[in-house]
Design a protein around this motif. Sequence first.
Motif, PDB file in Angstrom:
ATOM      1  N   VAL A  42       0.857  -1.180   0.000  1.00 13.33           N
ATOM      2  CA  VAL A  42       0.000   0.000   0.000  1.00 13.33           C
ATOM      3  C   VAL A  42       0.898   1.237   0.000  1.00 13.33           C
ATOM      4  O   VAL A  42       1.990   1.217   0.544  1.00 13.33           O
ATOM      5  N   GLY A  43       0.432   2.280  -0.625  1.00 12.99           N
ATOM      6  CA  GLY A  43       1.148   3.545  -0.624  1.00 12.99           C
ATOM      7  C   GLY A  43       0.155   4.669  -0.431  1.00 12.99           C
ATOM      8  O   GLY A  43      -1.015   4.546  -0.801  1.00 12.99           O
ATOM      9  N   ALA A  44       0.614   5.761   0.166  1.00 11.46           N
ATOM     10  CA  ALA A  44      -0.273   6.903   0.383  1.00 11.46           C
ATOM     11  C   ALA A  44       0.529   8.191   0.376  1.00 11.46           C
ATOM     12  O   ALA A  44       1.716   8.206   0.696  1.00 11.46           O
ATOM     13  N   MET A  45      -0.142   9.251   0.003  1.00 13.97           N
ATOM     14  CA  MET A  45       0.417  10.588   0.106  1.00 13.97           C
ATOM     15  C   MET A  45      -0.569  11.410   0.921  1.00 13.97           C
ATOM     16  O   MET A  45      -1.769  11.425   0.621  1.00 13.97           O
ATOM     17  N   LEU A  46      -0.078  12.070   1.943  1.00 13.83           N
ATOM     18  CA  LEU A  46      -0.911  12.929   2.777  1.00 13.83           C
ATOM     19  C   LEU A  46      -0.500  14.377   2.534  1.00 13.83           C
ATOM     20  O   LEU A  46       0.681  14.672   2.381  1.00 13.83           O
ATOM     21  N   THR A  47      -1.486  15.265   2.522  1.00 13.49           N
ATOM     22  CA  THR A  47      -1.184  16.673   2.337  1.00 13.49           C
ATOM     23  C   THR A  47      -2.313  17.524   2.909  1.00 13.49           C
ATOM     24  O   THR A  47      -3.367  17.012   3.284  1.00 13.49           O
ATOM     25  N   ALA A  61      -0.887   9.301  -8.923  1.00 15.37           N
ATOM     26  CA  ALA A  61      -1.228   7.885  -8.909  1.00 15.37           C
ATOM     27  C   ALA A  61      -0.325   7.172  -7.919  1.00 15.37           C
ATOM     28  O   ALA A  61       0.716   7.697  -7.521  1.00 15.37           O
ATOM     29  N   SER A  62      -0.715   5.983  -7.546  1.00 14.41           N
ATOM     30  CA  SER A  62       0.084   5.152  -6.649  1.00 14.41           C
ATOM     31  C   SER A  62      -0.013   3.713  -7.129  1.00 14.41           C
ATOM     32  O   SER A  62      -1.107   3.210  -7.379  1.00 14.41           O
ATOM     33  N   THR A  63       1.129   3.074  -7.250  1.00 18.98           N
ATOM     34  CA  THR A  63       1.147   1.685  -7.682  1.00 18.98           C
ATOM     35  C   THR A  63       0.300   0.813  -6.768  1.00 18.98           C
ATOM     36  O   THR A  63      -0.410  -0.068  -7.210  1.00 18.98           O
ATOM     37  N   PHE A  64       0.398   1.067  -5.462  1.00 18.12           N
ATOM     38  CA  PHE A  64      -0.309   0.232  -4.494  1.00 18.12           C
ATOM     39  C   PHE A  64      -1.393   0.992  -3.748  1.00 18.12           C
ATOM     40  O   PHE A  64      -1.729   0.656  -2.619  1.00 18.12           O
ATOM     41  N   GLY A  65      -1.939   2.025  -4.339  1.00 16.77           N
ATOM     42  CA  GLY A  65      -2.978   2.797  -3.665  1.00 16.77           C
ATOM     43  C   GLY A  65      -4.349   2.489  -4.216  1.00 16.77           C
ATOM     44  O   GLY A  65      -4.508   2.010  -5.332  1.00 16.77           O
ATOM     45  N   GLY A  66      -5.353   2.741  -3.397  1.00 13.30           N
ATOM     46  CA  GLY A  66      -6.718   2.721  -3.889  1.00 13.30           C
ATOM     47  C   GLY A  66      -7.438   1.395  -3.922  1.00 13.30           C
ATOM     48  O   GLY A  66      -8.597   1.354  -4.288  1.00 13.30           O
ATOM     49  N   ASN A  67      -6.815   0.292  -3.534  1.00 12.17           N
ATOM     50  CA  ASN A  67      -7.583  -0.949  -3.563  1.00 12.17           C
ATOM     51  C   ASN A  67      -8.205  -1.198  -2.190  1.00 12.17           C
ATOM     52  O   ASN A  67      -7.633  -0.851  -1.159  1.00 12.17           O
ATOM     53  N   PRO A  68      -9.403  -1.783  -2.152  1.00 11.86           N
ATOM     54  CA  PRO A  68     -10.131  -1.913  -0.889  1.00 11.86           C
ATOM     55  C   PRO A  68      -9.444  -2.776   0.169  1.00 11.86           C
ATOM     56  O   PRO A  68      -9.542  -2.488   1.353  1.00 11.86           O
ATOM     57  N   VAL A  69      -8.744  -3.823  -0.240  1.00  9.66           N
ATOM     58  CA  VAL A  69      -8.082  -4.683   0.740  1.00  9.66           C
ATOM     59  C   VAL A  69      -6.943  -3.924   1.425  1.00  9.66           C
ATOM     60  O   VAL A  69      -6.810  -3.946   2.654  1.00  9.66           O
ATOM     61  N   ALA A  70      -6.116  -3.242   0.651  1.00  9.61           N
ATOM     62  CA  ALA A  70      -5.010  -2.472   1.227  1.00  9.61           C
ATOM     63  C   ALA A  70      -5.545  -1.333   2.097  1.00  9.61           C
ATOM     64  O   ALA A  70      -4.988  -1.050   3.163  1.00  9.61           O
ATOM     65  N   ALA A  71      -6.613  -0.685   1.656  1.00  9.33           N
ATOM     66  CA  ALA A  71      -7.201   0.396   2.445  1.00  9.33           C
ATOM     67  C   ALA A  71      -7.726  -0.130   3.781  1.00  9.33           C
ATOM     68  O   ALA A  71      -7.539   0.508   4.829  1.00  9.33           O
ATOM     69  N   ALA A  72      -8.357  -1.298   3.771  1.00 10.78           N
ATOM     70  CA  ALA A  72      -8.855  -1.895   5.016  1.00 10.78           C
ATOM     71  C   ALA A  72      -7.693  -2.227   5.950  1.00 10.78           C
ATOM     72  O   ALA A  72      -7.790  -2.037   7.168  1.00 10.78           O
ATOM     73  N   ALA A  73      -6.603  -2.726   5.381  1.00 10.82           N
ATOM     74  CA  ALA A  73      -5.419  -3.016   6.194  1.00 10.82           C
ATOM     75  C   ALA A  73      -4.888  -1.730   6.826  1.00 10.82           C
ATOM     76  O   ALA A  73      -4.534  -1.709   8.013  1.00 10.82           O
ATOM     77  N   GLY A  74      -4.830  -0.657   6.047  1.00  5.44           N
ATOM     78  CA  GLY A  74      -4.365   0.626   6.564  1.00  5.44           C
ATOM     79  C   GLY A  74      -5.228   1.133   7.712  1.00  5.44           C
ATOM     80  O   GLY A  74      -4.723   1.646   8.710  1.00  5.44           O
ATOM     81  N   VAL A  75      -6.526   0.982   7.583  1.00 12.73           N
ATOM     82  CA  VAL A  75      -7.439   1.405   8.650  1.00 12.73           C
ATOM     83  C   VAL A  75      -7.190   0.573   9.911  1.00 12.73           C
ATOM     84  O   VAL A  75      -7.117   1.112  11.024  1.00 12.73           O
ATOM     85  N   ALA A  76      -7.034  -0.736   9.758  1.00 17.33           N
ATOM     86  CA  ALA A  76      -6.782  -1.609  10.913  1.00 17.33           C
ATOM     87  C   ALA A  76      -5.463  -1.252  11.594  1.00 17.33           C
ATOM     88  O   ALA A  76      -5.376  -1.210  12.828  1.00 17.33           O
ATOM     89  N   VAL A  77      -4.424  -0.972  10.804  1.00 24.78           N
ATOM     90  CA  VAL A  77      -3.129  -0.588  11.366  1.00 24.78           C
ATOM     91  C   VAL A  77      -3.265   0.716  12.142  1.00 24.78           C
ATOM     92  O   VAL A  77      -2.776   0.834  13.273  1.00 24.78           O
ATOM     93  N   MET A  78      -3.942   1.696  11.563  1.00 24.57           N
ATOM     94  CA  MET A  78      -4.116   2.983  12.245  1.00 24.57           C
ATOM     95  C   MET A  78      -4.885   2.828  13.556  1.00 24.57           C
ATOM     96  O   MET A  78      -4.515   3.424  14.569  1.00 24.57           O
ATOM     97  N   LYS A  79      -5.944   2.027  13.546  1.00 24.91           N
ATOM     98  CA  LYS A  79      -6.705   1.809  14.783  1.00 24.91           C
ATOM     99  C   LYS A  79      -5.826   1.193  15.863  1.00 24.91           C
ATOM    100  O   LYS A  79      -5.900   1.581  17.030  1.00 24.91           O
ATOM    101  N   THR A  80      -5.003   0.252  15.486  1.00 30.90           N
ATOM    102  CA  THR A  80      -4.108  -0.391  16.448  1.00 30.90           C
ATOM    103  C   THR A  80      -3.103   0.609  17.006  1.00 30.90           C
ATOM    104  O   THR A  80      -2.905   0.705  18.217  1.00 30.90           O
TER     105      THR A  80
END
Length: 184
Positions: A42-47, A61-80
């Motif tokens: 997953v990749g992200a840019m914040l601004t 664009a992001s090679t590993f951005g925008g897919n629902p599985v990676a986004a769900a993983a990111g949300v779970a990591v942030m919550k933790t």
Amino acid sequence: LLIFDEVQTGMGRTGTLFAYEQLGVTPDIMTLAKALGNGLPVGAMLTRSDIAASFTVGTHASTFGGNPVAAAAGVAVMKTMLADGFFDAVQERSAYFIHRLEKVAEEFPQLCSGVRGSGMLLALVLTEKGIEHGAEVVQQLFERGCLINFAGMRVLRFIPPLTVSRKDIDLLIEQLKEVLTAIA
């Protein structure tokens, strides 16, 4: 614009959610990846919103951005990571790890000259004699089940999981001391 690449240093690696939080400056743009997905690509840019408004469809664009599985993983990591006590525990284990590495440097002054880093991005700085054996130390530790690297051909770099236990830190330190004893 000030852009920080926190692909490796972000997501708690240096003991706070983002490394910039320890520097007294806030970037305009920040890039994230790796730990954001906790193993999933997953990749992200914040601004800031005023900068984000300048992006139109197709300009970013992001090679590993925008897919629902990676986004769900990111949300779970942030919550933790944002749970009460998570970073307090990381900083406590980091202080323990740094202390243990400092003792190794004291015990092997002919091979090690100090410790640097923060959080769980740490390095044991090698002397000139230690540098000669850096790759060998990494290989011997690998053969013993410990994964580290020889960064910049000057330091032994340690990047354990943020949740590493004291028991695992102690195991690594004991293995490291055995390897250094054989070399010294």
